[in-house]
Motif scaffolding. Structure first.
Motif, short mmCIF file in Angstrom:
data_model
loop_
_atom_site.label_atom_id
_atom_site.label_comp_id
_atom_site.label_asym_id
_atom_site.label_seq_id
_atom_site.Cartn_x
_atom_site.Cartn_y
_atom_site.Cartn_z
N UNK A 75 19.96 -53.53 -59.85
CA UNK A 75 18.82 -53.28 -60.44
C UNK A 75 17.90 -54.11 -61.56
N UNK A 76 18.45 -55.47 -61.46
CA UNK A 76 17.45 -56.13 -62.47
C UNK A 76 17.47 -56.96 -63.72
N UNK A 77 18.87 -55.46 -64.19
CA UNK A 77 19.23 -55.66 -65.58
C UNK A 77 20.35 -55.12 -65.77
N UNK A 78 20.63 -55.84 -66.93
CA UNK A 78 22.40 -54.85 -67.43
C UNK A 78 22.16 -53.81 -67.79
N UNK A 79 23.57 -52.83 -67.71
CA UNK A 79 23.11 -51.42 -67.69
C UNK A 79 23.60 -51.30 -69.10
N UNK A 80 23.22 -50.16 -69.13
CA UNK A 80 23.55 -49.54 -70.98
C UNK A 80 24.87 -48.83 -71.10
N UNK A 81 26.25 -48.33 -71.02
CA UNK A 81 26.92 -47.84 -71.01
C UNK A 81 27.59 -46.97 -71.95
N UNK A 82 26.69 -47.96 -73.49
CA UNK A 82 27.53 -46.96 -74.22
C UNK A 82 26.54 -46.03 -74.64
N UNK A 83 25.23 -46.36 -74.13
CA UNK A 83 24.37 -45.55 -74.71
C UNK A 83 23.04 -44.70 -73.68
N UNK A 84 24.13 -44.42 -72.12
CA UNK A 84 23.38 -44.28 -71.02
C UNK A 84 22.26 -43.37 -71.40
N UNK A 85 21.45 -43.86 -70.09
CA UNK A 85 19.65 -43.07 -70.00
C UNK A 85 19.71 -42.89 -68.41
N UNK A 86 20.11 -43.60 -67.38
CA UNK A 86 19.63 -43.50 -65.94
C UNK A 86 21.08 -43.18 -65.30
N UNK A 87 21.08 -42.20 -63.95
CA UNK A 87 21.60 -41.96 -63.18
C UNK A 87 22.85 -42.83 -63.23
N UNK A 88 22.93 -44.03 -62.88
CA UNK A 88 24.20 -44.99 -62.63
C UNK A 88 24.29 -45.10 -63.95
N UNK A 89 23.98 -45.39 -64.63
CA UNK A 89 23.89 -45.52 -66.42
C UNK A 89 25.89 -44.84 -66.81
#
Length: 316
Positions: A46-60
């Motif tokens: 995705x070209x960026x690190x995921x925000x797993x603590x406060x997820x917004x996207x489906x993959x997060x």
């Protein structure tokens, strides 16, 4: 010869290819924790690190679920053999592809007794499939080598999806339901949220020029979006006459989960169950474009409970 062509050639040499995979997994396991590995893969995709603590996207949200929620039924339903009992109980065995047997040793498979066309699947992995188009023309020795590799390999090591870590290593031989010349049937993938199908992904030419069309549940194609592959803009794929039945099947199979992808086949008007997937693209390895589309799927995904005291919460 380009790197891509060389890699494809190496895949045809089981010992070399399997040695490469073992080395790759060993290096990744030594360098990265499960959490760090998934973050790295997401960044590459995705070209960026995921925000797993406060997820917004489906993959997060998929990654959040992978690391914060555990349910033993995921193991059963992701297992290509064990899921058959779940499907039978939910919708009936008439939706199951005919099985010729399940095996935990390659020497237990009597290839002579199998029909000329059939499919071999590893029950404890994803994408570990062999379509036998003409048994008399196949290299059975190479097939055996691939199966032996599957049966001694934990698929969890590839993408860190926890359900695979706990599955029994087996293969299942099933009836081939595609076209006579060996072309597999089109694959309909229903993205379901809280027991409701919301999106349909149609996989076209999975083993050739792979493309993916995206539809709503009325079979209106959603243009301008992609799920890891471009859409087929040049051909029209008619709405299945039994789409309502397929949606009903997906609804019944998904009703116990916040999110699951239900894969179905539709062959000459008959619906077959394919598989259930809880972490599409391992949560990090497949893109959704544009980002607004990725966020829309995330809005549909109500996260399951964070079961901190789960039976395997801190495992891995």
């Amino acid at each position: 010869m380009g790197n891509t062509k060389l890699f494809k050639r190496l895949k045809d040499i089981p010992f070399v290819y399997h040695s490469y995979l073992n080395l790759k997994n060993s290096i990744n396991n030594a360098l990265y924790t499960d959490y760090a590995f998934c973050r790295k893969t997401y960044k590459k995709t995705h070209g960026e690190y995921p925000n797993i603590d406060l997820p917004q996207t489906f993959s997060e949200k998929l990654l959040w679920s992978m690391f914060n929620h555990r349910d033993q039924v995921y193991i059963q339903c992701a297992d290509k053999f064990e899921v058959r009992d779940y499907v039978k109980r939910k919708i009936g065995e008439e939706y199951l592809i005919n099985s010729f047997g399940v095996f935990d040793h390659v020497d237990s498979i009597d290839f002579r007794s199998l029909p000329n066309q059939f499919v071999i699947k590893a029950t404890h992995g994803s994408g570990w499939n062999i379509i036998v188009e003409d048994k008399d023309r196949e290299n059975i020795s190479n097939i055996r080598k691939r199966i032996r590799y599957w049966l001694k390999t934990n698929y969890f090591e590839f993408n860190r999806e926890w359900p695979y870590k706990y599955m029994k290593k087996r293969v299942i031989c099933e009836e081939f339901i595609g076209e006579e010349r060996g072309t597999p049937p089109e694959d309909y993938k229903f993205f379901c949220f809280n027991g409701e199908p919301k999106l349909i992904q149609l996989d076209i030419g999975r083993f050739t020029s792979h493309k993916r069309n995206v539809y709503d549940t009325e079979w209106s194609r959603i243009g301008g979006v992609e799920i890891a592959h471009e859409q087929d803009e040049n051909n029209i794929y008619p709405k299945p006459k039994n789409l309502k039945e397929m949606i009903d099947v997906a609804r019944k199979l998904s009703e116990d989960f916040n999110h699951v992808r239900i894969d179905l086949y539709n062959v000459q008007g008959k619906v077959y169950f394919g598989e259930m997937t809880f972490f599409h693209g391992a949560g990090s390895a497949e893109y959704f474009r544009p980002k607004e589309f990725h966020l829309q799927l995330g809005e549909w995904f109500d996260l399951p409970s964070e079961n901190i005291n789960s039976w395997m919460r801190n495992d891995g």
